[in-house]
Design a protein around this motif. Structure first.
Motif, PDB file in Angstrom:
ATOM      1  N   ASN A 166       7.365 -21.250  42.533  1.00 57.35           N
ATOM      2  CA  ASN A 166       8.635 -20.895  43.180  1.00 57.35           C
ATOM      3  C   ASN A 166       9.102 -22.008  44.101  1.00 57.35           C
ATOM      4  O   ASN A 166      10.276 -22.379  44.114  1.00 57.35           O
ATOM      5  CB  ASN A 166       8.495 -19.600  43.975  1.00 57.35           C
ATOM      6  CG  ASN A 166       8.315 -18.382  43.098  1.00 57.35           C
ATOM      7  OD1 ASN A 166       8.521 -18.426  41.894  1.00 57.35           O
ATOM      8  ND2 ASN A 166       7.909 -17.287  43.706  1.00 57.35           N
ATOM      9  N   PRO A 187      12.863 -16.649  41.693  1.00 57.52           N
ATOM     10  CA  PRO A 187      11.479 -16.594  42.176  1.00 57.52           C
ATOM     11  C   PRO A 187      10.739 -15.403  41.580  1.00 57.52           C
ATOM     12  O   PRO A 187      11.331 -14.367  41.300  1.00 57.52           O
ATOM     13  CB  PRO A 187      11.628 -16.455  43.690  1.00 57.52           C
ATOM     14  CG  PRO A 187      12.993 -15.927  43.904  1.00 57.52           C
ATOM     15  CD  PRO A 187      13.819 -16.413  42.761  1.00 57.52           C
ATOM     16  N   GLU A 214       9.286 -17.956  50.877  1.00 54.15           N
ATOM     17  CA  GLU A 214       8.182 -18.348  49.997  1.00 54.15           C
ATOM     18  C   GLU A 214       7.025 -18.939  50.791  1.00 54.15           C
ATOM     19  O   GLU A 214       5.864 -18.659  50.497  1.00 54.15           O
ATOM     20  CB  GLU A 214       8.664 -19.339  48.939  1.00 54.15           C
ATOM     21  CG  GLU A 214       9.656 -18.765  47.952  1.00 54.15           C
ATOM     22  CD  GLU A 214       9.133 -17.557  47.202  1.00 54.15           C
ATOM     23  OE1 GLU A 214       7.991 -17.606  46.687  1.00 54.15           O
ATOM     24  OE2 GLU A 214       9.855 -16.548  47.124  1.00 54.15           O
ATOM     25  N   VAL A 265      15.996 -19.404  45.474  1.00 52.92           N
ATOM     26  CA  VAL A 265      14.691 -19.372  46.119  1.00 52.92           C
ATOM     27  C   VAL A 265      14.872 -19.673  47.600  1.00 52.92           C
ATOM     28  O   VAL A 265      15.438 -20.695  47.970  1.00 52.92           O
ATOM     29  CB  VAL A 265      13.724 -20.402  45.481  1.00 52.92           C
ATOM     30  CG1 VAL A 265      12.401 -20.412  46.202  1.00 52.92           C
ATOM     31  CG2 VAL A 265      13.540 -20.114  44.007  1.00 52.92           C
TER      32      VAL A 265
END
Length: 128
Positions: free
Chosen positions: A29, A40, A96, A91
């Motif tokens: 990702n 993602p 993340e 993303v």
């Protein structure tokens, strides 16, 4: 009885393997954050069976007083506020990286428990 048949050992091993695979998915990702149209991905938590209801099961909170905060107010999310992104990619790098850090901490906790469990077994057998 082999050590791999002990339920806590096999659950911890499964959990560690899941964290390793999740780390790979989260790294993809981050690596593809600027790729147009990339979505993602994430892994669903492993199902450790019915014996793990105390570990991963959901428990309802009881309100014993009208002044207590209702369980429905907090949705399980973080209190970091809305994520800000200057990119048009789908993303969110901040999210993340938070997932990567949380995954790493959970993996370290599982490996620590695994090592201590093996140490207890060695002590019980008399080889520790």
């Amino acid at each position: 009885m082999p050590i791999s048949n002990i339920p806590i050992i096999s659950m911890l091993r499964s959990r560690m393997q899941w964290h390793q695979e999740r780390q790979r998915v989260l790294a993809e990702n981050v690596a593809n954050a600027d790729s147009p149209g990339f979505r993602p991905r994430d892994l669903a938590p492993p199902d450790l069976g019915g014996s793990a209801t105390g570990i991963g099961g959901s428990l309802a909170l009881a309100r014993t007083d009208a002044g207590h905060i209702s369980a429905g107010i907090h949705d399980g999310g973080s209190y970091l506020g809305p994520a800000r992104s200057h990119s048009s990619a789908t993303v969110n790098l901040e999210d993340e990286m938070l997932k990567v850090a949380a995954n790493q901490m959970d993996y370290q906790a599982a490996t620590t428990l695994y090592g201590r469990s093996l140490g207890l077994i060695k002590t019980a057998v008399g080889r520790g």
